[in-house]
Design a protein around this motif. Structure first.
Motif: not given
Length: 332
Positions: A149-164
């Motif tokens: 995975l290349d930069e999978p956290a790009n564009g995620l909000d804080p909740e999305g990053i926590r989920w990831l």
């Protein structure tokens, strides 16, 4: 596995005799400043760029040699390669048809990454975070054991990053090999078991975070008169450095010993705390501070290695799913 991998473009050596492996059942952060060679390495691993020399393999085989690549490795190098007129479900079903997978896998993976409600929405209306999740869903269609995975956290909000973060731990807990290229160093430190750091096409450091952090803990001591304590520390074989702000930094994580020496030498303390390992600080030290604060999205790479038999989830690695975001079993 990457073995002496080299790629030369004209007079530029983008990747230079790079060798390392990424372990199953773990999340490995793949780090390096712009131009370090990360993306070039990832592309060589996936058969998109031909190496000048050396080899990159997945489970002992080059990507081109895999009989069922989608069932062996899932890769997402960018989050924008979607036909704008296709819905999320249509996008995944096309991949299912191409790989001979049942169409139901599309809906299962949409549910897994929390996109069921957006399944019928055209991808041109997806946010960057939704595109990242759809890309993740695509990598998992074939139930692969290796994820790149290349930069999978790009564009995620804080909740999305926590989920990831929880999602990665979930995948590693299933025994999968997860290689994540990222410029979000603090986030990598939160989720990764291991790190591989590149600079100018060369490997500068690789290992578990515990190995990388060995000897890096620093105790911070503050007080009105730390001279006697500094002398006592030197006598005990513990080096201490006086800072301009009057504090003392001791290269040790034994706070109890430092506190005891302060007590027996009648040294008053205002503060005695421990600064933990900082992956970002190590990164800039190893890469000479290049591109400080810049987006670190350059050349990179991942694992494979010879087949090892059943991959069992390491105990204690499967975190709880935060914020009730869905991710169940990926397996068919």
């Amino acid at each position: 596995m990457v073995d002496n991998l080299t790629k030369v473009f004209g007079t530029q050596r983008a990747v230079d005799q790079l060798s390392f492996t990424v372990e199953p059942g773990s999340v490995t952060g793949f780090l390096g400043p712009n131009g370090a060679g990360k993306t070039t390495t990832l592309r060589m691993l996936l058969g998109l760029v031909r190496p000048t020399s050396g080899v990159a393999t997945i489970n002992g085989q080059t990507y081109e040699s895999l009989s069922h690549p989608l069932q062996t490795v899932g890769a997402a190098l960018e989050a924008s390669s979607f036909h704008p007129a296709h819905t999320g479900r249509q996008h995944l079903r096309i991949y299912c048809a191409a790989a001979g997978l049942p169409a139901r896998r599309a809906d299962e993976m949409l549910d897994l990454v929390g996109l069921t409600d957006a399944a019928k929405k055209k991808t041109k209306g997806y946010s960057m975070g939704m595109r990242q999740r759809l890309g993740l869903a695509g990598t998992l269609l074939g139930d692969p054991r290796v994820l790149i995975l290349d930069e999978p956290a790009n564009g995620l909000d804080p909740e999305g990053i926590r989920w990831l973060r929880g999602f990665f731990r979930h995948l590693a807990g299933e025994g999968r090999t997860v290689l994540v290229s990222s410029h979000q160093l603090a986030e990598v430190q939160e989720v990764a078991d291991r790190a591989v750091i590149l600079n100018r096409g060369k490997l500068v450091r690789a290992g578990t975070l515990d190995e990388l952090s060995a000897g890096s803990a620093t105790a911070v001591v503050r007080g009105p008169n730390l001279g006697p304590l500094q002398q006592a520390l030197a006598g005990a074989g513990m080096s201490g450095t006086a800072e301009a702000d009057g504090s003392l930094r001791v290269h040790a994580d034994e706070l109890n010993r430092i506190g005891h020496l302060a007590f027996v030498n009648n040294v008053e303390l205002y503060e005695l705390s421990l600064e933990r390992f900082d992956l970002e600080q190590l990164f800039f030290t190893l890469t000479e501070g290049e591109h400080r604060g810049a987006n670190l999205d350059a050349p990179g790479m991942v694992h494979g290695g010879p087949p090892r038999g059943p991959m069992l989830p390491p105990s204690g690695q499967n975190q709880q799913n935060p914020q009730n975001q869905p991710y169940g079993s990926v397996q068919r």
